[in-house]
Design an enzyme around this catalytic site. Structure first.
Site, short mmCIF file in Angstrom:
data_model
loop_
_atom_site.label_atom_id
_atom_site.label_comp_id
_atom_site.label_asym_id
_atom_site.label_seq_id
_atom_site.Cartn_x
_atom_site.Cartn_y
_atom_site.Cartn_z
N GLU A 96 0.83 -1.21 0.00
CA GLU A 96 0.00 0.00 0.00
C GLU A 96 0.86 1.26 0.00
O GLU A 96 0.54 2.25 -0.65
CB GLU A 96 -0.95 0.02 1.20
N ASP A 132 -9.69 5.32 -1.25
CA ASP A 132 -8.60 5.93 -2.03
C ASP A 132 -9.19 6.63 -3.25
O ASP A 132 -10.41 6.80 -3.35
CB ASP A 132 -7.58 4.85 -2.44
N TYR A 161 -6.47 6.05 4.76
CA TYR A 161 -6.68 5.03 3.73
C TYR A 161 -5.85 3.77 4.03
O TYR A 161 -6.36 2.65 4.02
CB TYR A 161 -6.32 5.58 2.34
#
Ligand code: SF4
Length: 359
Positions: free
Chosen positions: A43, A144, A126
């Site tokens: 991520e 996102d 997020y």
């Protein structure tokens, strides 16, 4: 006025997303084995970088630092070398800062709760939602850019999705759709729809979209109108002169100041603005260098999020006697043949190539 979905419609919408994910999900190294560490690293890498590029970086990174403890103990130069080319080096540094905290405070395991995750360096709303839902199956959304785009089109939302109010509205919408105990598949399903069907650039593939039945902008025939564009801020252009200083088949590099753009990373010496040959010679003389040969070098441009560097360069051979007296902690001489081993920001790619192969 935006469309209000009924409870049933929301359930069906969520179901379509999950069915789609189960059938079509992309095979990715961090998905095939979604440990909290892998989800976290992926991520962070995926911020500002495309999936295709991230795959190789991710595999190399995990091979170099197989566990959070390995990452915590890594030498910073080796860490930054693994990150070279991905840009935004603060992401790598924050990964390591967080890894140290996880080792000290969480016995080497990433915490499960979003509220705990969000306290770690480099982990925002997020990323915390993504780790918590994908790695631990917690009922959290991970909003996102994909979620924002898909929701704004589903709802035909005419407002500003980039301010706090707009983000809240989108986040609340997804929370109201999120099905219990299926957050991992749901979040990744929306991400995939956003990345491969409801595209950020170019026409969305509405005919293949599993949720087109619920999409207001599709029904209105104007999905590209959403999300309503924010006015782009103009980037500041900074002119720079890069100096490739050679001495005894070595080239000089130096450390940038710790704070600011590319903080603490290495660079070739640079002067603000474009300077001519005489100005370069004077500039070097003031710093104790005697110029033996000087010639015009390559030009290059590098775009950061809010700044553009427009760079010109000079290749200069300097006198060895003055050089030996001039070296300080921030500057170092590197053999030209070893320049590829040094972590240099992508902004200097053209110049590094010149050092590697040019005479
Ligand atoms: S129908 Fe089209 S615009 Fe609507 S969510 Fe699907 S791809 Fe996006």
């Amino acid at each position: 006025m935006i469309k209000k979905f009924t409870k049933k419609e929301k359930e069906q919408l969520a179901k379509q997303v999950i069915v789609y994910y189960d059938k079509q999900s992309r095979s990715l190294p961090w998905r095939d084995n979604p440990t909290p560490y892998y989800v976290w690293v992926s991520e962070i890498m995926l911020q500002q970088t495309r999936v295709k590029t991230v795959i190789d970086y991710f595999n190399r990174f995990i091979a170099a630092f197989p566990t959070i403890a390995d990452l915590a103990e890594a030498n910073e130069d080796i860490l930054l070398k693994q990150w070279e080319g991905l840009g935004y080096y603060s992401r790598a540094r924050n990964l390591q800062k967080a890894a140290k905290i996880i080792v000290e405070k969480w016995e080497g395991c990433l915490p499960q709760e979003k509220d705990d995750l969000i306290t770690l360096p480099g982990i925002g709303d997020y990323t915390a939602g993504a780790i918590s839902s994908i790695a631990y199956g917690k009922d959290e959304v991970a909003v996102d850019g994909n979620f924002i785009r898909v929701a704004s089109r589903l709802l035909a939302f005419n407002g500003n999705v980039w301010n706090a109010e707009g983000k809240h509205l989108i986040s609340d919408f997804w929370k109201s759709v999120l099905p219990k105990n299926q957050a991992s598949a749901f979040n990744q399903g929306v991400m995939d729809i956003g990345a491969t069907i409801c595209l950020p650039n170019g026409e969305p593939h509405c005919k293949c979209c599993p949720i087109s039945k619920y999409c207001q902008s599709f029904q209105q025939g104007n999905p590209l109108h959403y999300p309503v564009k924010k006015r782009k801020k103009k980037r500041t252009i900074q002119k720079k002169t890069v100096l490739l200083l050679y001495w005894n088949n070595q080239v000089m590099i130096r450390k940038r100041p710790k704070k600011g753009l590319l903080g603490g990373l290495l660079e070739f010496p640079m002067i603000d603005g474009y300077v001519n040959k005489d100005e370069v010679i004077t500039w070097l003389k003031k710093r104790g260098y005697e110029v033996i040969r000087i010639k015009k070098g390559e030009q290059s441009k590098h775009i950061f999020s809010h700044i553009e560097w427009h760079m010109t360069s000079w290749e200069v051979e300097v006198n060895s006697f003055t050089v030996s007296e001039r070296i300080d902690n921030a500057e170092q001489w590197v053999e030209r043949g070893r320049i590829s081993e040094i972590t240099l920001p992508t902004a200097f790619k053209v110049f590094r190539k010149r050092v590697e192969c040019g005479k």
